[in-house]
Enzyme design. Structure first.
Site, PDB file in Angstrom:
ATOM      1  N   HIS A   1       0.841  -1.196   0.000  1.00 22.59           N
ATOM      2  CA  HIS A   1       0.000   0.000   0.000  1.00 22.59           C
ATOM      3  C   HIS A   1       0.878   1.248   0.000  1.00 22.59           C
ATOM      4  O   HIS A   1       0.645   2.189  -0.771  1.00 22.59           O
ATOM      5  CB  HIS A   1      -0.909   0.004   1.224  1.00 22.59           C
ATOM      6  CG  HIS A   1      -2.094  -0.893   1.135  1.00 22.59           C
ATOM      7  ND1 HIS A   1      -1.979  -2.259   1.058  1.00 22.59           N
ATOM      8  CD2 HIS A   1      -3.425  -0.621   1.134  1.00 22.59           C
ATOM      9  CE1 HIS A   1      -3.199  -2.793   1.006  1.00 22.59           C
ATOM     10  NE2 HIS A   1      -4.093  -1.818   1.053  1.00 22.59           N
TER      11      HIS A   1
ATOM     12  N   HIS B   1       0.769  -4.136   8.988  1.00 24.34           N
ATOM     13  CA  HIS B   1       2.215  -3.980   8.842  1.00 24.34           C
ATOM     14  C   HIS B   1       2.830  -3.427  10.110  1.00 24.34           C
ATOM     15  O   HIS B   1       2.187  -2.704  10.869  1.00 24.34           O
ATOM     16  CB  HIS B   1       2.557  -3.019   7.697  1.00 24.34           C
ATOM     17  CG  HIS B   1       2.228  -3.550   6.349  1.00 24.34           C
ATOM     18  ND1 HIS B   1       2.953  -4.560   5.762  1.00 24.34           N
ATOM     19  CD2 HIS B   1       1.267  -3.213   5.465  1.00 24.34           C
ATOM     20  CE1 HIS B   1       2.436  -4.823   4.571  1.00 24.34           C
ATOM     21  NE2 HIS B   1       1.409  -4.027   4.368  1.00 24.34           N
TER      22      HIS B   1
END
Length: 196
Positions: free
Chosen positions: A114, A171
């Site tokens: 992302h 993450h």
């Protein structure tokens, strides 16, 4: 690496506790930072507005996504949500974290796709936009602020995407940072594509 992961989990817990009111905005930022959004949402709009930049967006999205997948399989980073349970380090005092629909992504986590694809794709859009603003506003000090506005929005958007990925436990912070830095490496690719 274990210490970095532990600190990342505590940072995610702190983010969830302090930014709970911003939950919906962070979830939207995570969806807008999704590499699929670059192709399905951003490319058509940019292509309609400026054909050459739209084509550059498509190429940079495809290349940065491919490089991200290669890096993920080389670096094979852990995902926070899964690592919390697998590490066994939190059996005595587990972190108070929430799970979201996007939390349970599987596969390697480093670098953040992302962050990487967003950094690469949005740079392709922001650079010419800032140049256009600079050309139209002249050289005075007040107008230089206007020409810096696209870069400011770029940094703010990437910050929201990065924080959102940590917030939802997709993450660790170092993976988001790696994605942002790797995405910036596509500056040269963008300029080569746009010049052809």
């Amino acid at each position: 690496m274990e210490g970095i992961h532990v600190q990342g989990v505590w940072m995610a817990e702190a983010l969830q506790q302090s930014c709970g009111d911003w939950r919906d905005l962070l979830l939207v930022a995570s969806h807008l930072g999704d590499p699929k959004a670059a192709v399905l949402l951003i490319f058509p709009v940019v292509f309609y507005l400026h054909r050459r930049t739209g084509i550059a967006v498509l190429w940079v999205a495809a290349l940065s996504e491919w490089v991200n997948l290669v890096l993920k399989w080389i670096l094979f980073g852990e995902r926070p949500y899964w690592w919390i349970g697998e590490s066994g380090l939190f059996s005595g005092s587990p972190p108070q974290v929430q799970q979201f629909p996007s939390t349970c992504e599987t596969g390697p986590g480093s670098p953040s796709g992302h962050a990487m694809v967003s950094a690469a794709v949005w740079w392709v859009i922001v650079s010419p936009l800032a140049s256009l603003c600079c050309a139209r506003t002249g050289r005075s000090a007040s107008y230089k602020l206007i020409s810096a506005l696209p870069y400011l929005l770029y940094v703010m958007f990437l910050g929201c995407v990065g924080i959102s990925r940590i917030f939802i436990l997709a993450h660790f912070p170092h993976q988001v940072l790696a994605g942002l830095l790797a995405g910036q490496k596509f500056d040269d690719t963008e300029s080569k594509i746009c010049s052809t």
